[in-house]
Design an enzyme around this catalytic site. Sequence first.
Site, short mmCIF file in Angstrom:
data_model
loop_
_atom_site.label_atom_id
_atom_site.label_comp_id
_atom_site.label_asym_id
_atom_site.label_seq_id
_atom_site.Cartn_x
_atom_site.Cartn_y
_atom_site.Cartn_z
N HIS A 1 33.22 14.92 -17.90
CA HIS A 1 31.86 15.40 -18.18
C HIS A 1 31.93 16.82 -18.74
O HIS A 1 33.00 17.42 -18.79
CB HIS A 1 30.99 15.33 -16.93
CG HIS A 1 31.50 16.07 -15.73
ND1 HIS A 1 31.41 17.44 -15.60
CD2 HIS A 1 32.13 15.65 -14.60
CE1 HIS A 1 31.92 17.81 -14.44
NE2 HIS A 1 32.39 16.75 -13.82
N HIS B 1 28.47 9.59 -10.12
CA HIS B 1 27.10 9.50 -9.60
C HIS B 1 27.04 8.65 -8.34
O HIS B 1 26.13 7.84 -8.17
CB HIS B 1 26.14 8.98 -10.67
CG HIS B 1 25.87 9.99 -11.74
ND1 HIS B 1 25.36 9.68 -12.97
CD2 HIS B 1 26.04 11.34 -11.76
CE1 HIS B 1 25.23 10.78 -13.70
NE2 HIS B 1 25.64 11.79 -12.98
N GLU C 1 30.51 23.49 -8.16
CA GLU C 1 29.34 23.71 -9.04
C GLU C 1 28.46 24.84 -8.51
O GLU C 1 28.07 24.83 -7.35
CB GLU C 1 28.51 22.42 -9.12
CG GLU C 1 27.21 22.59 -9.88
CD GLU C 1 26.46 21.29 -10.08
OE1 GLU C 1 26.56 20.39 -9.21
OE2 GLU C 1 25.77 21.16 -11.11
N HIS D 1 18.56 18.33 -14.68
CA HIS D 1 19.11 18.39 -16.04
C HIS D 1 17.93 18.85 -16.89
O HIS D 1 17.14 18.05 -17.37
CB HIS D 1 19.64 17.03 -16.49
CG HIS D 1 20.90 16.64 -15.78
ND1 HIS D 1 21.58 15.49 -16.01
CD2 HIS D 1 21.63 17.29 -14.83
CE1 HIS D 1 22.66 15.43 -15.24
NE2 HIS D 1 22.70 16.51 -14.51
N TYR E 1 39.04 14.52 -11.43
CA TYR E 1 38.87 13.25 -10.71
C TYR E 1 40.05 12.36 -11.07
O TYR E 1 40.19 11.96 -12.23
CB TYR E 1 37.55 12.58 -11.12
CG TYR E 1 36.40 13.57 -11.18
CD1 TYR E 1 35.66 13.88 -10.04
CD2 TYR E 1 36.08 14.23 -12.38
CE1 TYR E 1 34.63 14.81 -10.09
CE2 TYR E 1 35.06 15.16 -12.44
CZ TYR E 1 34.34 15.45 -11.29
OH TYR E 1 33.33 16.38 -11.36
N HIS F 1 24.97 22.16 -17.48
CA HIS F 1 23.72 21.77 -18.15
C HIS F 1 22.68 22.81 -17.82
O HIS F 1 22.84 23.59 -16.87
CB HIS F 1 23.28 20.38 -17.66
CG HIS F 1 23.30 20.24 -16.16
ND1 HIS F 1 22.27 20.67 -15.37
CD2 HIS F 1 24.24 19.76 -15.30
CE1 HIS F 1 22.57 20.42 -14.10
NE2 HIS F 1 23.77 19.90 -14.02
N ASP G 1 21.31 23.07 -7.76
CA ASP G 1 22.29 22.00 -8.01
C ASP G 1 23.67 22.56 -7.68
O ASP G 1 24.24 23.29 -8.50
CB ASP G 1 22.17 21.59 -9.49
CG ASP G 1 23.11 20.46 -9.87
OD1 ASP G 1 23.72 19.86 -8.98
OD2 ASP G 1 23.21 20.17 -11.08
N ASP H 1 0.81 -1.23 0.00
CA ASP H 1 0.00 0.00 0.00
C ASP H 1 0.84 1.27 0.00
O ASP H 1 0.32 2.36 0.25
CB ASP H 1 -0.92 -0.01 1.23
CG ASP H 1 -1.93 -1.14 1.16
OD1 ASP H 1 -2.32 -1.50 0.03
OD2 ASP H 1 -2.30 -1.67 2.22
N ASP I 1 27.43 17.01 -3.59
CA ASP I 1 26.64 17.56 -4.72
C ASP I 1 25.18 17.38 -4.31
O ASP I 1 24.66 16.26 -4.29
CB ASP I 1 26.97 16.77 -6.00
CG ASP I 1 26.26 17.31 -7.23
OD1 ASP I 1 25.30 18.09 -7.08
OD2 ASP I 1 26.68 16.94 -8.34
N ARG J 1 35.02 18.74 -7.39
CA ARG J 1 34.11 19.44 -8.31
C ARG J 1 33.58 20.66 -7.57
O ARG J 1 33.35 20.61 -6.35
CB ARG J 1 32.94 18.53 -8.73
CG ARG J 1 31.91 19.26 -9.61
CD ARG J 1 30.95 18.34 -10.39
NE ARG J 1 30.03 17.59 -9.55
CZ ARG J 1 30.14 16.30 -9.30
NH1 ARG J 1 31.14 15.59 -9.80
NH2 ARG J 1 29.26 15.68 -8.52
N GLU K 1 30.18 23.66 -13.58
CA GLU K 1 30.65 22.64 -12.64
C GLU K 1 31.88 21.87 -13.13
O GLU K 1 31.80 20.65 -13.36
CB GLU K 1 29.52 21.66 -12.33
CG GLU K 1 28.77 21.10 -13.53
CD GLU K 1 27.70 20.09 -13.11
OE1 GLU K 1 28.04 19.17 -12.35
OE2 GLU K 1 26.56 20.23 -13.55
#
Length: 444
Positions: free
Chosen positions: A350, A243, A408, A361, A388, A354, A271, A39, A260, A406, A384
């Site tokens: 990366h 991620h 950002e 995003h 790494y 964005h 963000d 439920d 992040d 990073r 950002e």
Amino acid sequence: MKSISVNEFKERRIRLMEQMEEGSIAIIPSAQEIIRNNDVHFGFRQNSDFQYLTGFDEPDALAVLMPGREQAEYVLFVRDKDKEREIWDGYRAGPDGAVSEYGADDAFPIDDIDDILPGLMEGKTRVYAHMGVDSGFDHQLMTWLNQIRSKVRQGAVPPDDFSDIAHLLHDMRLKKSKQEIAIMADAAKLSAAAHMRAMRSCKPGMWEYQLQAEIEHECMMGGSPRPAYTAIVGGGRNACVLHYVENNQKLNDGDLVLIDAGAELQYYASDITRTFPVNGKFSTEQRAIYDLVLKSQYAAIDAVKPGATWIEPHNVVVRILTEGLVELGLLKGDVKKLIEEEAFKEFFMHKTGHWLGMDVHDVGDYKVGGEWRVLEPGMVLTIEPGIYISPDNQDVEEKWRGIGVRIEDDVVVTKDGCNVLSEAVIKDPQDIEALMQGGQQGLF
Ligand code: GLY
Ligand code: MN
Ligand code: MN
């Protein structure tokens, strides 16, 4: 708390209808509740496109726009009032509320949709809808269409042109209004306070999820119903997993931690990423990488202005990071050649940012007619950059391995440059050290 006015929702619908072909129809479904187990449902979050046009945040709804139709241009299908269900699940606006509270010209119970919608589609030249996003909805749309086709011998005229509504709608969502920017500024301010709280409370021996809890506490206390995305709290080498969301490891003395995280407020995302030393003091290597990322981030933010293209801040970052990586001995060779060969991708894999808006995003094309998009006032984006260094990278000296940084921020393009919506969270290393060491002295 600020919110989007009923009038602004109306203006959005008018602007969309102005762009639609004469005699056409747009059909936009809401999000649906998703069962987690038995439920229990996952927390409901309205579909951003539906929310953008209606402000109606219930599941099982569908909006129809028919520009130029005399009786009603804007029709909502919604859950009917139901005394029993409302005792268990809460208030429903019902068709009457959809008209009186949400500005629909007309509204019907969602259970009647199969009887009514084919009639609204019939005779229209073109249907605008999302296509190929939700197979259940795609199928539903074709079922309604076939209902009309089955009646052609009785004179029914089915629409024969279909357009993806994303094209029109997402271009509108890309350029934010004053009301949207004001809410996004509040979301960024709240998230900035949360990042500051995490910096102040961080100590060696804490767990990553405890910093996540500090962040989420601050955001929720400030009125955010949920994070804009799952927070990333990566201590040490976990910062190199882009991620990383497990957030279940201990924070060690001598490591950095990358956070992040951002609040969602009134359906708008923030963000923000900050990276800082768990013990409040950068090591020499950590500081060298941090300074390089920060330098590239400041330069990229300087490159955000109307008339610049989307890719310019990224190109600035790539040049500065490549030069810096060569100076530090992490890359070897000629800077120009290394950029051409994309050698930086081993450390910076990366893009620099964005679009940001209702979705973290956010929607909006990055290229138009094959060219990078030109920035315009009201567009919001993240900046950002990061470096790494994999813990397994045998090509670099051991002292560098496992460092991930990073930084950002959320940036809105203005008439003559940009504003950093998230500027309230510190990022200069001396300021971070002063805050963290000051905070810790204050505790003991
Ligand atoms: N938090 C996701 C991103 O920074 O893009
Ligand atoms: Mn982020
Ligand atoms: Mn981001």
